[in-house]
Design a protein around this motif. Sequence first.
Motif, PDB file in Angstrom:
ATOM      1  N   THR A  77       0.843  -1.199   0.000  1.00 59.12           N
ATOM      2  CA  THR A  77       0.000   0.000   0.000  1.00 59.12           C
ATOM      3  C   THR A  77       0.879   1.249   0.000  1.00 59.12           C
ATOM      4  N   PRO A  78       0.373   2.356  -0.560  1.00 60.60           N
ATOM      5  CA  PRO A  78       1.174   3.584  -0.618  1.00 60.60           C
ATOM      6  C   PRO A  78       1.122   4.363   0.686  1.00 60.60           C
ATOM      7  N   LYS A  79       2.218   5.086   0.959  1.00 61.05           N
ATOM      8  CA  LYS A  79       2.240   6.026   2.080  1.00 61.05           C
ATOM      9  C   LYS A  79       2.384   7.430   1.507  1.00 61.05           C
ATOM     10  N   ARG A  80       3.458   8.123   1.841  1.00 60.65           N
ATOM     11  CA  ARG A  80       3.674   9.463   1.318  1.00 60.65           C
ATOM     12  C   ARG A  80       4.709   9.426   0.210  1.00 60.65           C
ATOM     13  N   GLY A  81       4.492  10.235  -0.827  1.00 57.76           N
ATOM     14  CA  GLY A  81       5.454  10.282  -1.917  1.00 57.76           C
ATOM     15  C   GLY A  81       5.623   8.903  -2.527  1.00 57.76           C
ATOM     16  N   TYR A  82       6.874   8.434  -2.599  1.00 58.23           N
ATOM     17  CA  TYR A  82       7.150   7.114  -3.158  1.00 58.23           C
ATOM     18  C   TYR A  82       7.276   6.050  -2.073  1.00 58.23           C
ATOM     19  N   GLU A  83       7.020   6.405  -0.831  1.00 64.81           N
ATOM     20  CA  GLU A  83       7.087   5.427   0.252  1.00 64.81           C
ATOM     21  C   GLU A  83       5.900   4.470   0.173  1.00 64.81           C
ATOM     22  N   PHE A 400      -9.419   2.928 -15.582  1.00 66.03           N
ATOM     23  CA  PHE A 400      -9.139   2.103 -14.410  1.00 66.03           C
ATOM     24  C   PHE A 400      -8.488   0.770 -14.805  1.00 66.03           C
ATOM     25  N   THR A 401      -8.855   0.229 -15.964  1.00 68.79           N
ATOM     26  CA  THR A 401      -8.203  -0.994 -16.441  1.00 68.79           C
ATOM     27  C   THR A 401      -6.725  -0.731 -16.700  1.00 68.79           C
ATOM     28  N   GLU A 402      -6.439   0.387 -17.363  1.00 67.24           N
ATOM     29  CA  GLU A 402      -5.052   0.772 -17.637  1.00 67.24           C
ATOM     30  C   GLU A 402      -4.269   0.965 -16.342  1.00 67.24           C
ATOM     31  N   LEU A 403      -4.870   1.659 -15.373  1.00 68.75           N
ATOM     32  CA  LEU A 403      -4.181   1.902 -14.105  1.00 68.75           C
ATOM     33  C   LEU A 403      -3.978   0.603 -13.328  1.00 68.75           C
ATOM     34  N   ALA A 404      -4.961  -0.288 -13.348  1.00 66.05           N
ATOM     35  CA  ALA A 404      -4.822  -1.571 -12.654  1.00 66.05           C
ATOM     36  C   ALA A 404      -3.688  -2.391 -13.264  1.00 66.05           C
ATOM     37  N   GLU A 405      -3.578  -2.380 -14.593  1.00 67.55           N
ATOM     38  CA  GLU A 405      -2.469  -3.077 -15.250  1.00 67.55           C
ATOM     39  C   GLU A 405      -1.131  -2.502 -14.800  1.00 67.55           C
ATOM     40  N   ARG A 406      -1.035  -1.181 -14.831  1.00 66.09           N
ATOM     41  CA  ARG A 406       0.204  -0.509 -14.455  1.00 66.09           C
ATOM     42  C   ARG A 406       0.565  -0.813 -13.003  1.00 66.09           C
ATOM     43  N   ASN A 407      -0.443  -0.789 -12.138  1.00 67.52           N
ATOM     44  CA  ASN A 407      -0.168  -1.040 -10.717  1.00 67.52           C
ATOM     45  C   ASN A 407       0.261  -2.478 -10.471  1.00 67.52           C
ATOM     46  N   LEU A 408      -0.324  -3.442 -11.171  1.00 69.06           N
ATOM     47  CA  LEU A 408       0.098  -4.831 -10.997  1.00 69.06           C
ATOM     48  C   LEU A 408       1.516  -5.047 -11.516  1.00 69.06           C
ATOM     49  N   ILE A 409       1.858  -4.420 -12.612  1.00 65.37           N
ATOM     50  CA  ILE A 409       3.217  -4.515 -13.136  1.00 65.37           C
ATOM     51  C   ILE A 409       4.217  -4.002 -12.105  1.00 65.37           C
ATOM     52  N   GLY A 411       3.724  -3.941  -8.871  1.00 64.77           N
ATOM     53  CA  GLY A 411       3.552  -4.600  -7.580  1.00 64.77           C
ATOM     54  C   GLY A 411       2.681  -3.838  -6.604  1.00 64.77           C
ATOM     55  N   ASN A 412       1.905  -2.865  -7.089  1.00 65.83           N
ATOM     56  CA  ASN A 412       1.050  -2.037  -6.226  1.00 65.83           C
ATOM     57  C   ASN A 412      -0.322  -2.694  -6.074  1.00 65.83           C
TER      58      ASN A 412
END
Length: 500
Positions: A77-83, A400-409, A411-412
Motif C-alpha cells: 500500500t502507498p504512504k507518502r510520496g514514493y514510500e 481504471f483498467t489501464e491503471l490496474a495493469e500498471r499497478n500490478l506490473i 507490484g502495487n
Amino acid sequence: MPKKEVLEALLRQGYFPKELPPAFTTDDFGRQAEDIIGDWSKSKLFKIEPGKLPKKKNKRDCYSYSLPSAEIEVISTPKRGYERRDVHVTHPIPQALLTLEMAQNWRSVQKWLARQHYSMDEIRVSSQYPRAIKGINFALHRVKKSYIEASADWLVKTDITRFYPSIYTHSIPWAAYGKERVKGSLNSYKGSVADRFDALVRACNRNQTVGIPIGPETSRILAEVISSRIDSDFRAVRHELPADAVDRLQDDWFLGLKSLEAAESALASIVGVYRSYGLDINGSKTSVARMVAHTEEAWISELGAFLSHRSGTLSGSRLREFLTLTLRLQAQHEKSAVTNYALTVLENHSTNREDVETLESFLLKAAVVSPGSMSRICELLLNIEHRTKAISRKRVGPRFTELAERNLINGNLYEAIWQLYALRGLRISVNSRVISELSAVTPSSALALVLLDLDSRGLWVRQLPKANWEAGITKERVRCDWIWLLAYEGFRKGWLKDTR
C-alpha cells in the motif's frame, strides 16, 4: 469484558486489514470462532503442550502451542510520496489462537495497557465500533497539541522508523513483565501468557522474531502493550515532565519544553528507551524547534480559507475551483494528504447530477496523484453512481483498467485491487491480457478472488488462470500458506474445482 465478546469482535471486525474492500468480511468466522477452534483441536491442526516447570506458580496457566508457522499474504500500500508499506492477511489458525489467548487473558492485557501515561487513546474492544477497537480521536490529539504549543517554548517531534515491522517479538514478554526480570530468569516465563503471544504472533509470520503483522487489530493491541511499557520507562527517567506536556499518538511523540537543553535531553531519553526495545526513531521526522518557528501546514489553511470565506454550496463553478485548488496544492505538497482532506469534504456534500462529470474527472486524476486515497476515491465513485446513475463507463472503464495493469506490473496490489473492485461495482466489463497473466504469478488470494468475482458476474472477458490456482491448492499449502483464502472462498462459491 466477556471472553466471547472480545474474541468475536476481534475476529469479525479486526481480522482483515482495513485497506481491503468491504466485500472481504470475516463475520461468520468471528461468530463461530469457538466452535471452529474446537474442531481444529479435534483434528489435531494444533496441540497444546503443558508447561514443564514444576516450581512455577499457577502451573495450570503455563503451556504452549505446537503448530506450523504460516506464510502471510502481503499487500503493498502507498504512504507518502514514493514510500510504501506492506499490510498482511494472516493465516486463520495462528491468528485465531492468538485472538483466543487475548480474549481469555483480557484482564492481564488491560493491566499491561494501564501503564499508558502519555496517550489519550484507550484500547476498547467492542462489536459496536466500525473496527473491533475504538478509533483514534484525532481531534482530541489536535486540541492537546495546541495546548502544548501554547504553554511551551520548545517543541520536540519524533516517531519510530517502521514501527510494526521493527518490533522484536520477544519484547512482548519484556513489556508485559519487565525486561530485566524476563532476561534475568527466562525459564520462569516460558509458557506464560505473554510468551504465548510471542510464539503465536511469530507463527502468523513464518516464525520471524522481527516484525508483527500489519492489519489484524491484535497487532494494534500488542504494539500498545509495548508502547505503554515505554511510557512507563520514559516516565521513570523523566518524572519531572508532566503528562500534559507530552502527546503520544501510537509511536508519534509531541513534547513541549521550556528550554533547548530540556528539549534535547527529553529527545535523548525517548531514543534511549526505544533502543532498549530494539527500536529506532525516524531521523527524517524528528525535530527540535522553537515554538515560534512551528507553523501549521499551509495547504490546510488555504483549503480551509476557501471553504469558509466563499459562500454558497459546493457545486458548479465553486466546486471546480475547489477541485482545481486541491490538485494544485497536492502537486506542491506531494507528501501531504491534501486529496484525502478534500475527499472528506466531498463525502459530506450531496452531488448534483450536473456536477458528476466534474467530480468524475477529478477522481480519475486523484487516482494517479494520490494513490494512498484509492479506497476513498473508488467508494466515492460508487456512491455517486448509486445516487445519480451518471458515471461514464466509457471513461472510467478503460482508465481504471489501464491503471490496474500498471499497478500490478509495479507490484502495487492495493491500488489494483480497489480499481478492479470499483469496476465490479460499476458493472463494467474488463478485458485485460496483462492482468490475466500477472494474476497467475502474483501470490495474492485477494486479487484472485476479486477477479473470480468479476468472472462470476460475467464482467471478465478473458480466461483466468483457474487451472494454475487449482493445481497450487494442496492440503499442505492450505494449512500454512497464503493460498488458504483462495481455496476456502473459491471452493465455497464454486468458482474453483477441488481437484485434490
